[in-house]
Design an enzyme around this catalytic site. Sequence first.
Site, PDB file in Angstrom:
ATOM      1  N   GLU A 179      86.771  -4.142 -21.155  1.00  0.00           N
ATOM      2  CA  GLU A 179      86.675  -2.686 -21.163  1.00  0.00           C
ATOM      3  C   GLU A 179      88.004  -2.037 -20.790  1.00  0.00           C
ATOM      4  O   GLU A 179      88.418  -1.060 -21.405  1.00  0.00           O
ATOM      5  CB  GLU A 179      85.578  -2.230 -20.190  1.00  0.00           C
ATOM      6  CG  GLU A 179      84.176  -2.609 -20.614  1.00  0.00           C
ATOM      7  CD  GLU A 179      83.780  -2.011 -21.954  1.00  0.00           C
ATOM      8  OE1 GLU A 179      84.302  -0.928 -22.303  1.00  0.00           O
ATOM      9  OE2 GLU A 179      82.953  -2.623 -22.651  1.00  0.00           O
ATOM     10  N   LYS A 201      90.413  -2.409 -23.751  1.00  0.00           N
ATOM     11  CA  LYS A 201      90.105  -1.446 -24.812  1.00  0.00           C
ATOM     12  C   LYS A 201      90.661  -0.072 -24.471  1.00  0.00           C
ATOM     13  O   LYS A 201      91.288   0.591 -25.311  1.00  0.00           O
ATOM     14  CB  LYS A 201      88.599  -1.343 -25.026  1.00  0.00           C
ATOM     15  CG  LYS A 201      87.977  -2.515 -25.751  1.00  0.00           C
ATOM     16  CD  LYS A 201      86.586  -2.177 -26.259  1.00  0.00           C
ATOM     17  CE  LYS A 201      85.657  -1.762 -25.154  1.00  0.00           C
ATOM     18  NZ  LYS A 201      84.308  -1.416 -25.668  1.00  0.00           N
ATOM     19  N   ASN A 202      90.421   0.380 -23.224  1.00  0.00           N
ATOM     20  CA  ASN A 202      90.891   1.700 -22.817  1.00  0.00           C
ATOM     21  C   ASN A 202      92.407   1.767 -22.811  1.00  0.00           C
ATOM     22  O   ASN A 202      93.008   2.754 -23.248  1.00  0.00           O
ATOM     23  CB  ASN A 202      90.342   2.040 -21.429  1.00  0.00           C
ATOM     24  CG  ASN A 202      88.928   2.569 -21.475  1.00  0.00           C
ATOM     25  OD1 ASN A 202      88.703   3.762 -21.614  1.00  0.00           O
ATOM     26  ND2 ASN A 202      87.971   1.674 -21.387  1.00  0.00           N
ATOM     27  N   HIS A 213      83.897  -8.964 -18.892  1.00  0.00           N
ATOM     28  CA  HIS A 213      83.411  -7.619 -19.204  1.00  0.00           C
ATOM     29  C   HIS A 213      84.364  -6.558 -18.659  1.00  0.00           C
ATOM     30  O   HIS A 213      84.731  -5.612 -19.361  1.00  0.00           O
ATOM     31  CB  HIS A 213      82.014  -7.411 -18.612  1.00  0.00           C
ATOM     32  CG  HIS A 213      81.444  -6.052 -18.883  1.00  0.00           C
ATOM     33  ND1 HIS A 213      80.603  -5.790 -19.939  1.00  0.00           N
ATOM     34  CD2 HIS A 213      81.610  -4.853 -18.239  1.00  0.00           C
ATOM     35  CE1 HIS A 213      80.270  -4.508 -19.933  1.00  0.00           C
ATOM     36  NE2 HIS A 213      80.868  -3.922 -18.907  1.00  0.00           N
TER      37      HIS A 213
END
Length: 414
Positions: free
Chosen positions: A245, A248-249, A241
Amino acid sequence: MRITRVICQKVATYVERYSKYNPSPLSMQTLLDFGSKTGTEESSFEFLRDELLVRLANIMKEFNLLPVSFQQRGSVAMVRNWYQQSFIEITEFEKHNPDRDILEKFTETLNKIRLRHSKVVETMAKGVMEMRDAFEGESRNYDQQITYFLDRFYTNRIGIRVLLNQHLLLYGGELAHHPQHIGCINPSCDVEEVIRDAYDNARFLCEHYYMCSPDLIIESYNPYEKADSIRIEYVPSHLYHMLFELSKNAMRAVVERHENKPEIPPIKIAVCKGKEDLAIKVEQLFGYMFTTAPQPQPSHMMEGSAPLAGYGYGLPLSRLYARYFQGDLVLYSMEGYGMDAIIYLKVKDAMECLPIYNKTASKMYETDTSAPDWSSPSPWTQARGYSTIGGGNVSRGYSTLTDGQGARRTLRHN
């Protein structure tokens, strides 16, 4: 109506009773030993029927301290009802002995609770949006209280979900995703493998939205072990997780910054395992509902896919996952260059970090802003969660946490 009132009063009595006990934080080693050596389904039942009630009651008491306007939001009220229903269902096992029928019914109940709570994050996020839309333009400042609550609420949820998953994977007939797993924990989690898995899935989304994506370069440093790969005891889904994240950023930042250039530079991730900690550095934005991307619309999403950005919960939740086992996720900004994100994880002796309901916690909900305790605001004080002139929106959620010492059966003395 009278029957409903009696049920609510009974639940309130039970919640009051169990909220007087501290949660019992478990170490990673305890979870591994219980799942592989010392534990039985009966002992797991006897621990969980009390511990789940304690953890639920502690956070349910904090619901009552939230601003009434927030409690009354439809989505927030829905989540609160889910927790109350789950609490009621577990109390049914309070005085039962763990025979085969009771154990099977308990497993079914835990499975039902896990399914019921599967949409808690999204539903609570919707409640926050509903409140901010309702009070847009008004002078009320509930941000600090709600951020404090959300940090504790979501950490509590992580801990409850770990307990549910451990029991269901060990004794509920479910199969772990990996033969080495002990419940939801992998005692030999390959960090690079999780990095690549998270990167590949983030890359799929990036290419869908931008028609391109940066490559990945991983640099590993393991000075104290003679091993081909870096491995730790950890919950792979938590690590995934965080890395998903951050990937993605990072992808979005890199693609948008270099969209008019002939080449897109790769994302660099460095992994270093020391004697006490593991650090993962990703080239790389915090606060709930903060995002630089527009809120995604369902019509613009592929079926079954997650948006690349837009909800503003990815990084705050990732930080809570890191802190849950006494790690952290921090950001370092270099003006004109960019931002780095570093995940710190404990290599050994990691223990759950859980919120405790007590007078110290309740005081955090009494005022909208904190009194200044520094002469002037600075990035140093803000980065460490200290209050500043005027209070601002600085979250101090972890300043009041204790180490959770004390037996679960020992009443708390406030």
